[in-house]
Design a protein around this motif. Structure first.
Motif, PDB file in Angstrom:
ATOM      1  N   GLU A  38       0.815  -1.213   0.000  1.00  0.00           N
ATOM      2  CA  GLU A  38       0.000   0.000   0.000  1.00  0.00           C
ATOM      3  C   GLU A  38       0.850   1.265   0.000  1.00  0.00           C
ATOM      4  OE1 GLU A  38      -2.890  -0.001   3.096  1.00  0.00           O
ATOM      5  OE2 GLU A  38      -3.998  -1.724   2.305  1.00  0.00           O
ATOM      6  N   LEU A  39       1.916   1.254   0.777  1.00  0.00           N
ATOM      7  CA  LEU A  39       2.748   2.441   0.854  1.00  0.00           C
ATOM      8  C   LEU A  39       3.448   2.723  -0.469  1.00  0.00           C
ATOM      9  CD1 LEU A  39       3.615   4.662   2.768  1.00  0.00           C
ATOM     10  CD2 LEU A  39       5.531   3.233   3.487  1.00  0.00           C
ATOM     11  N   ASN A 132      -7.506  -6.708  -2.785  1.00  0.00           N
ATOM     12  CA  ASN A 132      -8.812  -6.080  -2.667  1.00  0.00           C
ATOM     13  C   ASN A 132      -8.954  -5.376  -1.330  1.00  0.00           C
ATOM     14  OD1 ASN A 132      -9.687  -6.959  -5.201  1.00  0.00           O
ATOM     15  ND2 ASN A 132     -10.403  -8.918  -4.381  1.00  0.00           N
ATOM     16  N   GLY A 133      -9.739  -4.292  -1.340  1.00  0.00           N
ATOM     17  CA  GLY A 133      -9.968  -3.553  -0.108  1.00  0.00           C
ATOM     18  C   GLY A 133     -10.182  -2.075  -0.398  1.00  0.00           C
ATOM     19  N   GLU A 134     -10.362  -1.308   0.675  1.00  0.00           N
ATOM     20  CA  GLU A 134     -10.627   0.123   0.521  1.00  0.00           C
ATOM     21  C   GLU A 134      -9.468   0.846  -0.144  1.00  0.00           C
ATOM     22  OE1 GLU A 134     -11.667   1.835   4.245  1.00  0.00           O
ATOM     23  OE2 GLU A 134     -13.512   0.660   4.484  1.00  0.00           O
ATOM     24  N   HIS A 135      -8.239   0.422   0.180  1.00  0.00           N
ATOM     25  CA  HIS A 135      -7.077   1.086  -0.403  1.00  0.00           C
ATOM     26  C   HIS A 135      -7.052   0.887  -1.914  1.00  0.00           C
ATOM     27  CE1 HIS A 135      -2.803   1.779  -1.392  1.00  0.00           C
ATOM     28  NE2 HIS A 135      -2.873   2.688  -0.442  1.00  0.00           N
ATOM     29  N   VAL A 139      -7.210   3.850  -4.820  1.00  0.00           N
ATOM     30  CA  VAL A 139      -6.145   3.997  -5.814  1.00  0.00           C
ATOM     31  C   VAL A 139      -6.701   3.876  -7.235  1.00  0.00           C
ATOM     32  CG1 VAL A 139      -4.054   2.937  -6.745  1.00  0.00           C
ATOM     33  CG2 VAL A 139      -4.259   3.327  -4.287  1.00  0.00           C
ATOM     34  N   LEU A 140      -7.596   2.936  -7.451  1.00  0.00           N
ATOM     35  CA  LEU A 140      -8.200   2.797  -8.773  1.00  0.00           C
ATOM     36  C   LEU A 140      -9.038   4.035  -9.117  1.00  0.00           C
ATOM     37  CD1 LEU A 140      -9.303  -0.959  -8.832  1.00  0.00           C
ATOM     38  CD2 LEU A 140      -7.272   0.078  -9.849  1.00  0.00           C
ATOM     39  N   GLY A 141      -9.727   4.567  -8.122  1.00  0.00           N
ATOM     40  CA  GLY A 141     -10.480   5.796  -8.343  1.00  0.00           C
ATOM     41  C   GLY A 141      -9.574   6.945  -8.751  1.00  0.00           C
ATOM     42  N   GLU A 142      -8.435   7.056  -8.072  1.00  0.00           N
ATOM     43  CA  GLU A 142      -7.469   8.098  -8.429  1.00  0.00           C
ATOM     44  C   GLU A 142      -6.946   7.894  -9.848  1.00  0.00           C
ATOM     45  OE1 GLU A 142      -4.996   9.472  -4.578  1.00  0.00           O
ATOM     46  OE2 GLU A 142      -5.122   7.298  -4.799  1.00  0.00           O
ATOM     47  N   ALA A 143      -6.691   6.632 -10.202  1.00  0.00           N
ATOM     48  CA  ALA A 143      -6.162   6.337 -11.531  1.00  0.00           C
ATOM     49  C   ALA A 143      -7.146   6.773 -12.609  1.00  0.00           C
ATOM     50  CB  ALA A 143      -5.851   4.848 -11.649  1.00  0.00           C
TER      51      ALA A 143
END
Length: 584
Positions: A38-39, A132-135, A139-143
């Motif tokens: 994640e980081l 899978n998860g909130e992170h 990230v996909l939303g940002e992409a």
């Protein structure tokens, strides 16, 4: 809540500790290790933010500072610079419509945007590798948001670009891409932003500074709003606009997106003060407070103002008058813009009658004038601005803020008779420390712009009453009298006063199709004011032309509505160049 900048620090700290990251050199991390951590993913995403806009860090570009990305406010007619040496650098090249300088800048922008699109495409091709998860969802939303955003930037600058939706290496893949039509590009931007809106959380549930649902909806609305511009209708080339007039259809879609956005938790920052000074102070503070409820999208500058190692900036220092130790006079408002501020009764200065006194031109003006402009006689930093000449025995003696500070040969002072008030912090220390500077964020989109965009749509679609109400929300906030009815001139004036020096007024000229008139010196010269006081005589206020009185100093050609695509791309893909550009 944390800004995305903090993630960089956390990443650096983690790499210095005894952790599993030590198994691979820091500069040779495999893709697999990035997708699964994640980081590292957050570190991977950071360039998408950093390359979208320089914020306040590069507002006037020079050869020394390099070619920035989004500093168009300084090419309009509301503000100019006083450093003559900047006219010999990149800023001057663009201002004078130097084809080589514009071509060089356009090539840099194109490369910047497609570099980020390539990075985004790579992540999306590997999304199955991300746990899978909130992170992952975020990230996909940002992409998807940034893929839409960078194509929006390409559309505004070049018209229909190359829609590259997967990773692409021209050294290994001989695939060629056609130019997309305007309609294809608009639809693709909207589709990507719509995916992002479905994945991202509202602002109140997101980390400060990150793309969120509201930002994605704003991008949808701004894309349709841009595409509704008169310049992009009835075009003969499909990549320069629509083959017919889609303006009304685009405005309708923009309004739908704004309706959706306005259901979220945004609103104007209200001003509860009752006195002039308090109203002015509270309005100016809107632009000094980070991430208010009015803010939709901001460039997050470092809180410590560190210019070397962080993402601070030098806006306050560059804008400072000589009396505060300023040597740049980089951002000086024009008389053109000062004349846009109406009287406290809401009348233009030409129709105001007794409401406006030419012998006392700074009295009884729109409260936003006092917040945005530092003028002769106003108080700032416990100093009375001294921007006039005193005539003694026939000699004009310049005031303190008309005399350059220090011994630098390039030091200067305002050439317009004004200094910048908006964005600058009265308490900011101005010294010779080249590391620590200013920290205020640069606002890209805010709720006032939503109201102004929507008011323009309402007016053009015949809903004059709705347009009036949206403008009056903004005017009530600054304790200005409400409109009883509105004209197109009212719409334009309110937009230019409320969004003064922001990222919209330059682009308005392009979408309205009047940039050739407004940004050319022969048709719209930039003006300043010369004030002379002499004992026993009335003070004189004389408008002067400060630059742009001829086409050599300030020029916008029709060719500049669409920037040149790099010629290597033209040849490799076999596509058409934008009209009238020649290879340099």
């Amino acid at each position: 809540m944390k800004s995305y900048i903090i993630l960089v620090l956390a990443f650096v700290i983690l790499l210095t500790q005894n952790s599993c990251f030590r198994e691979e050199p820091n500069n040779k991390l495999s893709q697999e290790s990035i997708w699964k951590n994640e980081l590292l993913l957050d570190e991977y995403v950071l360039p998408w933010y950093r390359n979208m806009d320089n914020g306040f860090s590069t507002y006037v570009t020079t050869i020394m500072k390099g070619i920035g990305r989004e500093y168009e406010p300084w090419y309009g007619d509301q503000i100019t610079v006083s450093r003559s040496d900047w006219y010999s650098a990149d800023y001057g090249d663009i201002l004078k419509s130097n084809m080589e300088g514009i071509t060089r800048r356009a090539r840099t922008r194109w490369s910047t945007y497609y570099t980020q699109i390539q990075s985004i495409n790579l992540l999306l091709e590997n999304e199955k590798e991300i746990a899978n998860g909130e992170h992952k969802t975020r990230v996909l939303g940002e992409a998807h948001f940034f893929r839409a955003y960078y194509y929006y930037m390409l559309l505004r600058n070049y018209g229909g670009p190359l829609l590259i939706k997967n990773t692409y290496d021209p050294l290994r893949d001989n695939k060629k891409f056609p130019r997309a039509s305007y309609e294809e590009t608009v639809n693709y931007i909207v589709s990507e932003a719509r995916i992002a809106a479905g994945l991202l959380q509202p602002a109140e549930n997101s980390d400060v500074g990150r793309a969120n649902k509201g930002v994605a909806l704003m991008l949808i609305a701004k894309t349709y709003f841009w595409a509704s511009g008169s310049k992009f209708q009835n075009q003969t080339k499909e990549y320069l606009g629509f083959p017919d007039d889609r303006s009304d259809a685009m405005m309708t879609e923009a309004a739908k997106a704004y309706d959706e956005l306005m259901k979220l938790n945004y609103g104007l920052v209200q001003i509860n003060a009752t006195t002039k000074d308090e109203i002015v102070s509270q309005y100016r503070n809107i632009f000094l407070t980070k991430n208010t409820t009015e803010s939709i999208w901001e460039i997050q500058h470092s809180d410590d103002g560190n210019f070397d190692t962080g993402f601070g900036h030098k806006l306050d220092r560059d804008a400072a008058a000589p009396s505060f130790g300023g040597t740049y006079a980089a951002y000086v408002p024009t008389q053109n813009h000062v004349n846009e501020y109406r009287t406290i009764t809401g009348k233009t200065i030409t129709e105001a009658g007794t409401d406006y006194d030419p012998a006392n031109p700074y009295e009884n003006r729109d409260y936003r004038f006092y917040a945005n402009i530092l003028y002769d006689g106003c108080s700032f930093k416990s100093h009375t601005m001294d921007i006039h000449y005193t005539k003694v025995d026939g000699t004009e003696i310049p005031g303190e803020d008309l005399v350059k500070y220090g011994s630098s040969t390039t030091a200067t002072f305002t050439k317009t008779g004004y200094y910048l008030g908006k964005f600058v912090r009265e308490s900011q220390k101005i010294d010779n420390d080249e590391v620590y500077a200013s920290s205020q964020n640069c606002i890209i989109w805010r709720y006032a712009e939503v109201l102004l965009d929507y008011a323009e749509i309402d007016f053009k679609q015949g809903r004059v009453g709705d347009a009036k109400e949206k403008l009056n929300q903004i005017r009530r906030r600054v304790h200005m009298p409400e409109y009883n009815t509105v004209t197109w001139d009212d719409i334009v004036n309110e937009r230019r006063v409320e969004l003064a020096f922001e990222k919209s007024t330059y682009w308005d000229f392009l979408r309205w199709g009047n940039a050739e008139e407004k940004m050319t010196g022969t048709t719209n010269p930039l003006k300043g004011i010369k004030i002379v006081k002499e004992e026993g005589k009335p003070t004189t206020y004389t408008e002067t032309i400060v630059n742009g009185k001829n086409t050599k100093m300030r020029l916008f050609r029709a060719i500049q509505y669409f920037q040149p695509i790099p010629w290597d791309e033209i040849r490799y893909h076999g596509i058409e160049q934008n009209p009238d550009w020649k290879e340099m």
